[in-house]
Scaffold this motif. Structure first.
Motif, PDB file in Angstrom:
ATOM      1  N   TYR A 115      13.060   7.769  14.385  1.00 49.71           N
ATOM      2  CA  TYR A 115      13.245   8.675  13.252  1.00 49.71           C
ATOM      3  C   TYR A 115      11.872   9.144  12.786  1.00 49.71           C
ATOM      4  O   TYR A 115      11.024   8.325  12.414  1.00 49.71           O
ATOM      5  CB  TYR A 115      13.982   7.975  12.115  1.00 49.71           C
ATOM      6  N   LEU A 116      11.646  10.457  12.836  1.00 42.76           N
ATOM      7  CA  LEU A 116      10.372  11.043  12.426  1.00 42.76           C
ATOM      8  C   LEU A 116      10.581  11.742  11.094  1.00 42.76           C
ATOM      9  O   LEU A 116      11.334  12.720  11.003  1.00 42.76           O
ATOM     10  CB  LEU A 116       9.879  12.030  13.486  1.00 42.76           C
ATOM     11  N   SER A 117       9.936  11.263  10.060  1.00 49.12           N
ATOM     12  CA  SER A 117      10.118  11.780   8.705  1.00 49.12           C
ATOM     13  C   SER A 117       8.978  12.726   8.337  1.00 49.12           C
ATOM     14  O   SER A 117       7.816  12.319   8.282  1.00 49.12           O
ATOM     15  CB  SER A 117      10.171  10.616   7.710  1.00 49.12           C
ATOM     16  N   LEU A 118       9.336  13.990   8.054  1.00 46.37           N
ATOM     17  CA  LEU A 118       8.336  15.016   7.721  1.00 46.37           C
ATOM     18  C   LEU A 118       8.434  15.361   6.238  1.00 46.37           C
ATOM     19  O   LEU A 118       8.907  16.433   5.845  1.00 46.37           O
ATOM     20  CB  LEU A 118       8.561  16.265   8.584  1.00 46.37           C
ATOM     21  N   ASN A 119       7.987  14.454   5.398  1.00 48.70           N
ATOM     22  CA  ASN A 119       7.919  14.691   3.959  1.00 48.70           C
ATOM     23  C   ASN A 119       6.500  15.123   3.600  1.00 48.70           C
ATOM     24  O   ASN A 119       5.771  15.614   4.455  1.00 48.70           O
ATOM     25  CB  ASN A 119       8.328  13.430   3.199  1.00 48.70           C
ATOM     26  N   ASN A 120       6.101  14.934   2.348  1.00 43.69           N
ATOM     27  CA  ASN A 120       4.731  15.281   1.968  1.00 43.69           C
ATOM     28  C   ASN A 120       3.715  14.376   2.646  1.00 43.69           C
ATOM     29  O   ASN A 120       2.515  14.671   2.654  1.00 43.69           O
ATOM     30  CB  ASN A 120       4.579  15.233   0.449  1.00 43.69           C
ATOM     31  N   THR A 121       4.187  13.269   3.168  1.00 44.22           N
ATOM     32  CA  THR A 121       3.427  12.482   4.144  1.00 44.22           C
ATOM     33  C   THR A 121       4.358  12.275   5.338  1.00 44.22           C
ATOM     34  O   THR A 121       5.573  12.348   5.197  1.00 44.22           O
ATOM     35  CB  THR A 121       2.984  11.109   3.577  1.00 44.22           C
ATOM     36  N   VAL A 122       3.786  12.009   6.490  1.00 47.12           N
ATOM     37  CA  VAL A 122       4.584  11.809   7.699  1.00 47.12           C
ATOM     38  C   VAL A 122       4.764  10.317   7.942  1.00 47.12           C
ATOM     39  O   VAL A 122       3.791   9.552   7.899  1.00 47.12           O
ATOM     40  CB  VAL A 122       3.911  12.460   8.925  1.00 47.12           C
ATOM     41  N   GLY A 123       5.996   9.919   8.169  1.00 45.24           N
ATOM     42  CA  GLY A 123       6.290   8.519   8.465  1.00 45.24           C
ATOM     43  C   GLY A 123       7.348   8.436   9.536  1.00 45.24           C
ATOM     44  O   GLY A 123       7.645   9.421  10.215  1.00 45.24           O
ATOM     45  N   GLY A 124       7.925   7.275   9.677  1.00 45.98           N
ATOM     46  CA  GLY A 124       8.963   7.141  10.690  1.00 45.98           C
ATOM     47  C   GLY A 124       9.529   5.748  10.738  1.00 45.98           C
ATOM     48  O   GLY A 124       9.114   4.855   9.993  1.00 45.98           O
ATOM     49  N   LYS A 128       0.842  -1.197   0.000  1.00 40.77           N
ATOM     50  CA  LYS A 128       0.000   0.000   0.000  1.00 40.77           C
ATOM     51  C   LYS A 128       0.874   1.241   0.000  1.00 40.77           C
ATOM     52  O   LYS A 128       1.845   1.331   0.758  1.00 40.77           O
ATOM     53  CB  LYS A 128      -0.902   0.012   1.250  1.00 40.77           C
ATOM     54  N   SER A 129       0.551   2.192  -0.855  1.00 37.17           N
ATOM     55  CA  SER A 129       1.216   3.483  -0.854  1.00 37.17           C
ATOM     56  C   SER A 129       0.194   4.574  -1.106  1.00 37.17           C
ATOM     57  O   SER A 129      -0.315   4.711  -2.219  1.00 37.17           O
ATOM     58  CB  SER A 129       2.320   3.551  -1.915  1.00 37.17           C
ATOM     59  N   HIS A 130      -0.113   5.332  -0.038  1.00 36.81           N
ATOM     60  CA  HIS A 130      -1.026   6.464  -0.201  1.00 36.81           C
ATOM     61  C   HIS A 130      -0.367   7.546  -1.052  1.00 36.81           C
ATOM     62  O   HIS A 130      -1.030   8.203  -1.861  1.00 36.81           O
ATOM     63  CB  HIS A 130      -1.411   7.031   1.160  1.00 36.81           C
ATOM     64  N   ALA A 131       0.931   7.725  -0.879  1.00 40.57           N
ATOM     65  CA  ALA A 131       1.647   8.783  -1.610  1.00 40.57           C
ATOM     66  C   ALA A 131       1.624   8.538  -3.120  1.00 40.57           C
ATOM     67  O   ALA A 131       1.516   9.485  -3.912  1.00 40.57           O
ATOM     68  CB  ALA A 131       3.078   8.882  -1.116  1.00 40.57           C
ATOM     69  N   LEU A 132       1.728   7.263  -3.514  1.00 42.12           N
ATOM     70  CA  LEU A 132       1.722   6.919  -4.945  1.00 42.12           C
ATOM     71  C   LEU A 132       0.338   6.508  -5.435  1.00 42.12           C
ATOM     72  O   LEU A 132       0.129   6.305  -6.637  1.00 42.12           O
ATOM     73  CB  LEU A 132       2.720   5.791  -5.223  1.00 42.12           C
ATOM     74  N   ASN A 133      -0.596   6.346  -4.479  1.00 45.93           N
ATOM     75  CA  ASN A 133      -1.984   5.980  -4.788  1.00 45.93           C
ATOM     76  C   ASN A 133      -2.075   4.622  -5.492  1.00 45.93           C
ATOM     77  O   ASN A 133      -2.787   4.459  -6.486  1.00 45.93           O
ATOM     78  CB  ASN A 133      -2.651   7.069  -5.646  1.00 45.93           C
ATOM     79  N   VAL A 134      -1.343   3.636  -4.960  1.00 46.05           N
ATOM     80  CA  VAL A 134      -1.377   2.282  -5.519  1.00 46.05           C
ATOM     81  C   VAL A 134      -1.372   1.266  -4.388  1.00 46.05           C
ATOM     82  O   VAL A 134      -1.033   1.582  -3.244  1.00 46.05           O
ATOM     83  CB  VAL A 134      -0.169   2.010  -6.449  1.00 46.05           C
ATOM     84  N   SER A 135      -1.714   0.040  -4.710  1.00 46.18           N
ATOM     85  CA  SER A 135      -1.644  -1.054  -3.744  1.00 46.18           C
ATOM     86  C   SER A 135      -1.415  -2.356  -4.488  1.00 46.18           C
ATOM     87  O   SER A 135      -1.769  -2.504  -5.669  1.00 46.18           O
ATOM     88  CB  SER A 135      -2.933  -1.144  -2.910  1.00 46.18           C
ATOM     89  N   ASN A 136      -0.772  -3.307  -3.786  1.00 41.28           N
ATOM     90  CA  ASN A 136      -0.497  -4.645  -4.315  1.00 41.28           C
ATOM     91  C   ASN A 136       0.220  -4.604  -5.672  1.00 41.28           C
ATOM     92  O   ASN A 136      -0.223  -5.212  -6.649  1.00 41.28           O
ATOM     93  CB  ASN A 136      -1.786  -5.459  -4.412  1.00 41.28           C
ATOM     94  N   ILE A 137       1.328  -3.883  -5.685  1.00 43.71           N
ATOM     95  CA  ILE A 137       2.126  -3.748  -6.906  1.00 43.71           C
ATOM     96  C   ILE A 137       3.354  -4.650  -6.809  1.00 43.71           C
ATOM     97  O   ILE A 137       4.098  -4.604  -5.817  1.00 43.71           O
ATOM     98  CB  ILE A 137       2.583  -2.283  -7.116  1.00 43.71           C
ATOM     99  N   SER A 138       3.594  -5.448  -7.828  1.00 45.58           N
ATOM    100  CA  SER A 138       4.792  -6.288  -7.861  1.00 45.58           C
ATOM    101  C   SER A 138       6.004  -5.409  -8.158  1.00 45.58           C
ATOM    102  O   SER A 138       6.050  -4.716  -9.179  1.00 45.58           O
ATOM    103  CB  SER A 138       4.670  -7.367  -8.938  1.00 45.58           C
ATOM    104  N   LEU A 139       6.987  -5.444  -7.271  1.00 44.06           N
ATOM    105  CA  LEU A 139       8.190  -4.637  -7.454  1.00 44.06           C
ATOM    106  C   LEU A 139       9.128  -5.250  -8.488  1.00 44.06           C
ATOM    107  O   LEU A 139      10.089  -4.605  -8.914  1.00 44.06           O
ATOM    108  CB  LEU A 139       8.906  -4.477  -6.116  1.00 44.06           C
ATOM    109  N   LEU A 140       8.832  -6.468  -8.926  1.00 40.96           N
ATOM    110  CA  LEU A 140       9.617  -7.082  -9.991  1.00 40.96           C
ATOM    111  C   LEU A 140       9.418  -6.351 -11.314  1.00 40.96           C
ATOM    112  O   LEU A 140      10.207  -6.521 -12.249  1.00 40.96           O
ATOM    113  CB  LEU A 140       9.235  -8.554 -10.138  1.00 40.96           C
TER     114      LEU A 140
END
Length: 376
Positions: free
Chosen positions: A210-219, A165-177
């Protein structure tokens, strides 16, 4: 007589510990290695000889002497291997190449909008290969690339190479291959906040948030020098801690999440998406921007205070906003101290050492360190 398996394993572990120690320090003497790692001098001498003969460690100069023979400074041979870090965001592609000492040889940031299409993955692989060819002129040097690390904003099942799941990229269940199939190198993937955290984990005995303050917040959560990913790969999702009950609607569907109040978009939305422009206006004394910043800083202080109470360890603030926060760290610390009555100071709080391309650099560093783990 062959050595017993346990003895061989111990020797290999000592050799790996020595390499990691020199890598973290940049350079070290044999005495430093023996004292800090608790190894006997004969053990250190034998391992250094083998590492030198293998072309992994070299003498780079002398330490100042207080009398007697000067100690030799030992360092990693920089061209024994290389690693490439890639940072994929919704609108950009970041690329970094480092050598075996962690020195950045080249980096670039290119505008490239993410799409889950065949042509996108093909083009990104072509850009990566072109970046490699431009940085390392000779094919023999390219053969020393230990791998390509890819940072992605989202929850990643690394074992099965799936972006869940990626809210930032607006996709889910994507094969990274879809991406790795185009690249003639080992390719690994990780969450962007985890990757950025790798740049800060220098002490294996230290626990860090580690608190990441990008266009979305993660850590990310580092425990005893290793990232804790959680039972379901969702640890460090600090952006979805509720700090304002019934507050603004978050993209996750909840209300009052940290992400609503502490993401970089909270600031850059007032300057057409340009965060640098926002901080320029703030420094120039724009009253409207000062009010926005004071509100932002208050909710950030609340977030930091909550994280400190939950984890009781050092907190590093990174991401896009973290790159500008150094000039305002005292103001943030004052607010945190008003909220947290269990600490006497905020010495546990600091800004990240790396700003732009921290995620790409971090995943490249991780690959270099994994290379050291294979030394026999």
């Amino acid at each position: 007589m062959e050595k017993a398996p346990k003895e061989v394993q111990t020797k290999r572990k000592n050799k790996i510990k020595i390499v990691h120690y020199i890598y973290r320090r940049g350079h070290a003497s044999k005495v430093d290695i023996a004292n800090d790692l608790g190894l006997s001098m004969p053990t250190v001498l034998q391992n250094i000889k083998e590492l030198s003969d293998a072309g992994i460690v070299e003498k780079v100069g002398d330490y100042q002497s207080t009398g007697g023979r000067k100690a030799k400074a030992l360092s990693i041979v920089p061209d024994i291997c290389y690693a490439v870090g890639v940072d994929i965001t919704a609108n950009h592609l970041g690329l970094v190449m480092i050598d075996a000492k962690g020195t950045i040889l080249s980096n670039t940031r290119q505008r490239m909008r993410y799409e889950d299409t065949f042509s996108y993955y093909q083009e990104i692989s072509e850009r990566i290969q072109a970046f490699i060819d431009d940085t390392l002129e000779y094919p023999k040097e390219r053969e020393k690339i230990t791998g390509i690390g890819v940072s992605i904003p989202g929850i990643i099942d690394k074992a099965n190479h799936i972006l869940l799941k990626s809210h930032a990229l607006n996709v889910s269940n994507i094969s990274l291959l879809k991406l790795s199939q185009f690249l003639p190198y080992k390719v690994v993937f990780d969450n962007d906040a985890n990757c950025a955290a790798y740049t800060e984990i220098s002490d294996p005995d230290k626990n860090v948030i580690y608190l990441s303050l990008n266009n979305t917040v993660g850590g990310a959560i580092s425990y005893n020098g290793k990232l804790y990913e959680g039972d379901h790969l969702k640890s460090g999702e600090f952006g979805h801690i509720i700090i304002v009950p019934n507050g603004e609607r978050c993209y996750c569907g909840k209300r009052g999440c940290v992400d609503c109040y502490c993401s970089a978009l909270r600031l850059s939305s007032h300057t057409g998406g340009n965060l640098e422009k926002y901080f320029i206006k703030l420094k120039n004394g724009n009253h409207d921007f000062e009010k926005i910043w004071n509100d932002y800083l208050y909710t950030l202080a609340l977030t930091v205070s909550n994280l400190r109470m939950a984890f009781d360890c050092d907190i590093i603030i990174g991401g896009y906003v973290g790159g500008y926060l150094k000039d305002y760290l005292i103001d943030l610390s004052k607010l945190v101290m008003q909220m947290n009555k269990f600490d006497f100071d905020t010495s546990y709080l600091r800004c990240s050492k790396y700003h732009m391309e921290a995620s790409a650099y971090g995943i490249a560093m991780w690959l270099i360190q994994k290379f050291y783990d294979t030394i026999g």
